[in-house]
Enzyme design. Sequence first.
Site, PDB file in Angstrom:
ATOM      1  CB  ALA A   1      -0.900  -0.027   1.224  1.00 29.54           C
ATOM      2  CB  CYS A   2       3.094   2.631  -2.548  1.00 29.30           C
ATOM      3  SG  CYS A   2       2.105   1.966  -3.878  1.00 29.30           S
TER       4      CYS A   2
END
Length: 106
Positions: A53-54
């Site tokens: 989940a950048c």
Amino acid sequence: MVKSFNERCYDLLRRVPRGRVTTYGEIARGLGCSAFRAVGNAMNKNPYAPEVACHRVVGADGKIGGFASGCEHKIELLKMEEVEVVDGKVVDFEDKFFRFRVPKTL
DNA sequence: CTAATGACATTTG
DNA sequence: ACAAATGCCATTA
């Protein structure tokens, strides 16, 4: 071969639960270094996307910074995670700021 | 190996 | 408060 720096960044990112955000500096610190630049680099490449989940990673001031697919899209993703974003900055950023297990003096 | 880059952070003007 | 300059570390060319 040992896990590369990027893999470690993604590993920490995975520990971040939904509805929470973290900073590049904290990730680097969690790795035991201050390579916030290298962390951002790893996110930009993000060879592990979308597994990681950048979009939960923001600047030290809670600012969105940028995104490989467009900062606007990043904000939308955060809003999807119950994370309010105004003026390109995370609301209650410090409150949603997820800290890693950093052996600091406390 | 050297040079350049980057989704940052910090300090100074 | 904002803008510019510098420092920082790892990756890629």
